[in-house]
Design a protein around this motif. Sequence first.
Motif, PDB file in Angstrom:
ATOM      1  N   GLY A   1       3.163   1.972   2.136  1.00 16.26           N
ATOM      2  CA  GLY A   1       3.751   1.938   3.470  1.00 16.26           C
ATOM      3  C   GLY A   1       4.703   3.071   3.783  1.00 16.26           C
ATOM      4  O   GLY A   1       4.377   4.241   3.680  1.00 16.26           O
ATOM      5  N   ASP A   2       5.907   2.704   4.189  1.00 13.68           N
ATOM      6  CA  ASP A   2       6.926   3.673   4.596  1.00 13.68           C
ATOM      7  C   ASP A   2       7.255   4.648   3.480  1.00 13.68           C
ATOM      8  O   ASP A   2       7.461   5.841   3.713  1.00 13.68           O
ATOM      9  CB  ASP A   2       8.208   2.958   5.035  1.00 13.68           C
TER      10      ASP A   2
ATOM     11  N   SER B   1       5.362   5.813   1.041  1.00 14.05           N
ATOM     12  CA  SER B   1       4.326   6.850   0.934  1.00 14.05           C
ATOM     13  C   SER B   1       4.407   7.838   2.087  1.00 14.05           C
ATOM     14  O   SER B   1       4.244   9.047   1.890  1.00 14.05           O
ATOM     15  CB  SER B   1       2.936   6.218   0.911  1.00 14.05           C
ATOM     16  N   ARG B   2       4.662   7.328   3.276  1.00 12.91           N
ATOM     17  CA  ARG B   2       4.793   8.228   4.434  1.00 12.91           C
ATOM     18  C   ARG B   2       5.989   9.157   4.262  1.00 12.91           C
ATOM     19  O   ARG B   2       5.927  10.342   4.593  1.00 12.91           O
ATOM     20  CB  ARG B   2       4.897   7.418   5.727  1.00 12.91           C
ATOM     21  N   ARG B   3       7.098   8.629   3.749  1.00 18.07           N
ATOM     22  CA  ARG B   3       8.280   9.467   3.527  1.00 18.07           C
ATOM     23  C   ARG B   3       8.005  10.550   2.491  1.00 18.07           C
ATOM     24  O   ARG B   3       8.413  11.699   2.661  1.00 18.07           O
ATOM     25  CB  ARG B   3       9.463   8.600   3.088  1.00 18.07           C
TER      26      ARG B   3
ATOM     27  N   ASP C   1       0.819  -1.213   0.000  1.00 15.22           N
ATOM     28  CA  ASP C   1       0.000   0.000   0.000  1.00 15.22           C
ATOM     29  C   ASP C   1       0.852   1.262   0.000  1.00 15.22           C
ATOM     30  O   ASP C   1       0.377   2.351   0.241  1.00 15.22           O
ATOM     31  CB  ASP C   1      -0.945  -0.001   1.215  1.00 15.22           C
TER      32      ASP C   1
ATOM     33  N   ARG D   1       6.870  16.248   1.256  1.00 13.13           N
ATOM     34  CA  ARG D   1       5.949  17.277   0.755  1.00 13.13           C
ATOM     35  C   ARG D   1       5.635  18.289   1.848  1.00 13.13           C
ATOM     36  O   ARG D   1       5.574  19.486   1.602  1.00 13.13           O
ATOM     37  CB  ARG D   1       4.656  16.639   0.250  1.00 13.13           C
ATOM     38  N   GLU D   2       5.390  17.759   3.041  1.00  7.81           N
ATOM     39  CA  GLU D   2       5.078  18.634   4.172  1.00  7.81           C
ATOM     40  C   GLU D   2       6.243  19.575   4.460  1.00  7.81           C
ATOM     41  O   GLU D   2       6.051  20.770   4.701  1.00  7.81           O
ATOM     42  CB  GLU D   2       4.749  17.788   5.410  1.00  7.81           C
TER      43      GLU D   2
ATOM     44  N   ALA E   1       5.068  11.836   1.758  1.00 13.89           N
ATOM     45  CA  ALA E   1       4.164  12.795   2.393  1.00 13.89           C
ATOM     46  C   ALA E   1       4.942  13.718   3.326  1.00 13.89           C
ATOM     47  O   ALA E   1       4.688  14.930   3.374  1.00 13.89           O
ATOM     48  CB  ALA E   1       3.060  12.061   3.145  1.00 13.89           C
ATOM     49  N   ARG E   2       5.898  13.167   4.068  1.00 12.38           N
ATOM     50  CA  ARG E   2       6.704  13.978   4.986  1.00 12.38           C
ATOM     51  C   ARG E   2       7.557  14.973   4.206  1.00 12.38           C
ATOM     52  O   ARG E   2       7.668  16.145   4.589  1.00 12.38           O
ATOM     53  CB  ARG E   2       7.588  13.056   5.839  1.00 12.38           C
TER      54      ARG E   2
END
Length: 195
Positions: free
Chosen positions: A176-177, A179-181, A174, A186-187, A183-184
């Motif tokens: 996982g890590d 995608s979170r990275r 999905d 981008r933030e 997103a981080r």
Amino acid sequence: MEQGTALIDRVKARLARAFWFTLALIFLIESWLWDNVKEWLRALEKALGLERLEAWLEGLVSRLSPQMTLALFAVPMIGVLPLKVAALAILAHGHFLTGVVFIFAVKALTLGVEAFLFDICRDKLLEMQWFGRFYSLVLDVRAWASMLVKPYKARLAELGRALRAYAEGVIGKDGGDFSRRIARLRELARPRRET
């Protein structure tokens, strides 16, 4: 001397296989365009509200002889000749990419229109025995081409599955890590508002 002859025979056999494979692949691409562009044209016909066009053409074909139906069927092939000449002129003026794209667009459009017309004209055209034999031959060639290309399609599908599995292993099913990275990042990249 024998080794040279054997080498030439192997090269000839490989070239022959490559020729027939390429021919089959081109035929299948044309068949795919025939099947799909026709549907895209039908969707365009509906979007433009031209559903009456098909009914009108069916009525016209029902009143024509098989020979006149063949002439109607040939009109799009003749009608695109000026577009093909224009594409060659584009190529001749050094615009290779534009010319090639134009040629493929004209080819796809022609095949789509021909497929659309063939659905309307098929029964009338098949009244001519020679056309029925030709149509049967085309269906046989399509089956032959599918059989020739089938092992390569299977290999490509297997390669696609392997690449997908590898990507899932790296990224996670999905995201996982990974995608979170993203997103981080981008933030962190967003400009901060002063409050």
